[in-house]
Write a protein that holds these residues in place. Structure first.
Motif, PDB file in Angstrom:
ATOM      1  N   VAL A  65       8.071 -11.252 -11.957  1.00 39.69           N
ATOM      2  CA  VAL A  65       8.319 -11.327  -9.887  1.00 39.69           C
ATOM      3  C   VAL A  65       7.472 -10.212  -9.959  1.00 39.69           C
ATOM      4  N   ALA A  66       8.109  -8.650 -10.200  1.00 36.39           N
ATOM      5  CA  ALA A  66       7.902  -7.148  -9.952  1.00 36.39           C
ATOM      6  C   ALA A  66       6.596  -7.113 -10.493  1.00 36.39           C
ATOM      7  N   THR A  67       5.804  -8.561 -11.522  1.00 36.39           N
ATOM      8  CA  THR A  67       4.399  -7.378 -11.615  1.00 36.39           C
ATOM      9  C   THR A  67       3.406  -8.694 -11.003  1.00 36.39           C
ATOM     10  N   LEU A  68       3.386  -8.865 -10.072  1.00 35.62           N
ATOM     11  CA  LEU A  68       3.083  -9.784  -8.631  1.00 35.62           C
ATOM     12  C   LEU A  68       2.710  -9.090  -7.624  1.00 35.62           C
ATOM     13  N   GLN A  69       3.285  -7.612  -7.483  1.00 37.99           N
ATOM     14  CA  GLN A  69       2.257  -6.849  -6.823  1.00 37.99           C
ATOM     15  C   GLN A  69       1.274  -6.565  -6.322  1.00 37.99           C
ATOM     16  N   SER A  70       0.721  -6.365  -5.774  1.00 43.58           N
ATOM     17  CA  SER A  70      -0.920  -5.729  -5.405  1.00 43.58           C
ATOM     18  C   SER A  70      -0.934  -4.747  -5.772  1.00 43.58           C
ATOM     19  N   SER A  71      -0.326  -3.888  -5.810  1.00 45.35           N
ATOM     20  CA  SER A  71      -0.154  -2.316  -6.181  1.00 45.35           C
ATOM     21  C   SER A  71      -0.058  -2.650  -8.189  1.00 45.35           C
ATOM     22  N   GLY A  72      -1.242  -1.893  -8.831  1.00 46.73           N
ATOM     23  CA  GLY A  72      -0.857  -1.237 -10.311  1.00 46.73           C
ATOM     24  C   GLY A  72      -0.212  -0.489 -10.749  1.00 46.73           C
ATOM     25  N   ASP A  73       0.672   0.262 -10.100  1.00 44.65           N
ATOM     26  CA  ASP A  73       1.486   1.809 -10.345  1.00 44.65           C
ATOM     27  C   ASP A  73       2.496   1.593 -10.353  1.00 44.65           C
ATOM     28  N   PHE A  74       3.375   1.069 -11.343  1.00 48.01           N
ATOM     29  CA  PHE A  74       4.466   0.693 -11.805  1.00 48.01           C
ATOM     30  C   PHE A  74       4.811   1.360 -11.455  1.00 48.01           C
ATOM     31  N   GLY A  75       4.896   2.877 -11.940  1.00 51.03           N
ATOM     32  CA  GLY A  75       6.132   3.419 -11.033  1.00 51.03           C
ATOM     33  C   GLY A  75       6.140   3.711  -9.353  1.00 51.03           C
ATOM     34  N   ARG A  76       5.383   3.249  -8.956  1.00 52.26           N
ATOM     35  CA  ARG A  76       5.684   2.856  -7.199  1.00 52.26           C
ATOM     36  C   ARG A  76       5.972   2.273  -7.126  1.00 52.26           C
ATOM     37  N   VAL A  77       6.178   0.661  -7.614  1.00 53.35           N
ATOM     38  CA  VAL A  77       6.351  -0.309  -7.475  1.00 53.35           C
ATOM     39  C   VAL A  77       7.667   0.022  -8.052  1.00 53.35           C
ATOM     40  N   LEU A  78       8.215   0.313  -9.028  1.00 48.91           N
ATOM     41  CA  LEU A  78       9.704   0.424  -9.399  1.00 48.91           C
ATOM     42  C   LEU A  78      10.903   0.823  -8.195  1.00 48.91           C
ATOM     43  N   ALA A  79       9.405   2.932  -8.010  1.00 55.38           N
ATOM     44  CA  ALA A  79      10.686   3.291  -6.983  1.00 55.38           C
ATOM     45  C   ALA A  79      10.674   2.434  -5.748  1.00 55.38           C
ATOM     46  N   ALA A  80       9.758   2.047  -4.858  1.00 54.81           N
ATOM     47  CA  ALA A  80      10.288   1.933  -4.183  1.00 54.81           C
ATOM     48  C   ALA A  80      10.573   0.058  -4.188  1.00 54.81           C
ATOM     49  N   TYR A  81      10.714  -0.279  -3.901  1.00 55.59           N
ATOM     50  CA  TYR A  81      12.068  -1.257  -4.932  1.00 55.59           C
ATOM     51  C   TYR A  81      13.249  -0.993  -4.864  1.00 55.59           C
ATOM     52  N   GLY A  82      13.607  -0.015  -5.499  1.00 53.84           N
ATOM     53  CA  GLY A  82      15.399   0.855  -5.711  1.00 53.84           C
ATOM     54  C   GLY A  82      15.816   1.221  -4.177  1.00 53.84           C
ATOM     55  N   GLY A  83      14.658   0.845  -3.336  1.00 53.67           N
ATOM     56  CA  GLY A  83      15.087   1.103  -2.096  1.00 53.67           C
ATOM     57  C   GLY A  83      15.913   0.191  -1.266  1.00 53.67           C
ATOM     58  N   LEU A  84      15.168  -1.140  -1.825  1.00 51.96           N
ATOM     59  CA  LEU A  84      15.566  -2.485  -1.093  1.00 51.96           C
ATOM     60  C   LEU A  84      16.615  -2.822  -1.967  1.00 51.96           C
ATOM     61  N   PHE A  85      16.241  -2.943  -3.364  1.00 50.63           N
ATOM     62  CA  PHE A  85      18.006  -2.661  -3.699  1.00 50.63           C
ATOM     63  C   PHE A  85      18.750  -2.438  -3.427  1.00 50.63           C
ATOM     64  N   VAL A  86      19.059  -1.010  -2.552  1.00 53.98           N
ATOM     65  CA  VAL A  86      20.250  -0.401  -2.562  1.00 53.98           C
ATOM     66  C   VAL A  86      20.608  -0.961  -1.571  1.00 53.98           C
ATOM     67  N   ALA A  87      19.913  -1.226  -0.424  1.00 51.84           N
ATOM     68  CA  ALA A  87      20.401  -2.742   0.893  1.00 51.84           C
ATOM     69  C   ALA A  87      20.484  -4.045   0.298  1.00 51.84           C
ATOM     70  N   GLY A  88      19.997  -4.833  -0.428  1.00 55.61           N
ATOM     71  CA  GLY A  88      20.061  -5.955  -1.220  1.00 55.61           C
ATOM     72  C   GLY A  88      21.120  -5.658  -1.766  1.00 55.61           C
ATOM     73  N   SER A  89      21.669  -5.100  -2.367  1.00 58.16           N
ATOM     74  CA  SER A  89      22.965  -5.003  -3.054  1.00 58.16           C
ATOM     75  C   SER A  89      24.034  -5.199  -2.140  1.00 58.16           C
ATOM     76  N   LEU A  90      24.193  -3.902  -1.399  1.00 56.31           N
ATOM     77  CA  LEU A  90      24.774  -3.805  -0.258  1.00 56.31           C
ATOM     78  C   LEU A  90      25.310  -5.644   0.362  1.00 56.31           C
TER      79      LEU A  90
END
Length: 110
Positions: free
Chosen positions: A50-75
């Motif tokens: 699913v992470a590969t389906l983001q429109s941005s092709g920048d792996f580092g940016r997508v995973l870094a941005a996802y990290g913020g959602l991961f923190v909130a989602g984990s809580l």
């Protein structure tokens, strides 16, 4: 529309990754069996797709941005699934992470 799709993909990725990790935890740490662990592994693999389906092709940016959602989602997951009640510092930290995620992913760039 692009941002709405991106946010939906991030949310789906969060459910798959957090849910998958929770299932593995339940299978191994809570001794619920290998079936739980296997379901978790499948969920984690789907998260990676699913992470590969983001429109941005920048792996580092997508995973870094996802990290913020991961923190909130984990809580949120811990609150819903395990009865963990986040305190105000958890909430403040999650908000900071979500703001960081929005800046990383959606700030206007040339």
């Amino acid at each position: 529309m692009v941002i709405a799709r991106s946010v939906a993909l991030f949310a789906l990725a969060a459910v798959l990754e957090i849910g998958g990790a929770w299932l593995v935890w339940q299978g191994v740490r809570e001794h619920r069996g290998w079936g739980w662990t296997a379901c978790g592994a499948v969920s984690l693999a789907l998260y990676g797709f699913v992470a590969t389906l983001q429109s941005s092709g920048d792996f580092g940016r997508v995973l870094a941005a996802y990290g913020g959602l991961f923190v909130a989602g984990s809580l949120l997951w811990a609150w819903a699934a395990d009865g963990y009640r986040p305190d105000r510092f958890d909430v403040i930290g999650a908000v900071v992470c979500l703001v960081g995620m929005a800046v990383i992913m959606y700030a206007p760039r040339r």
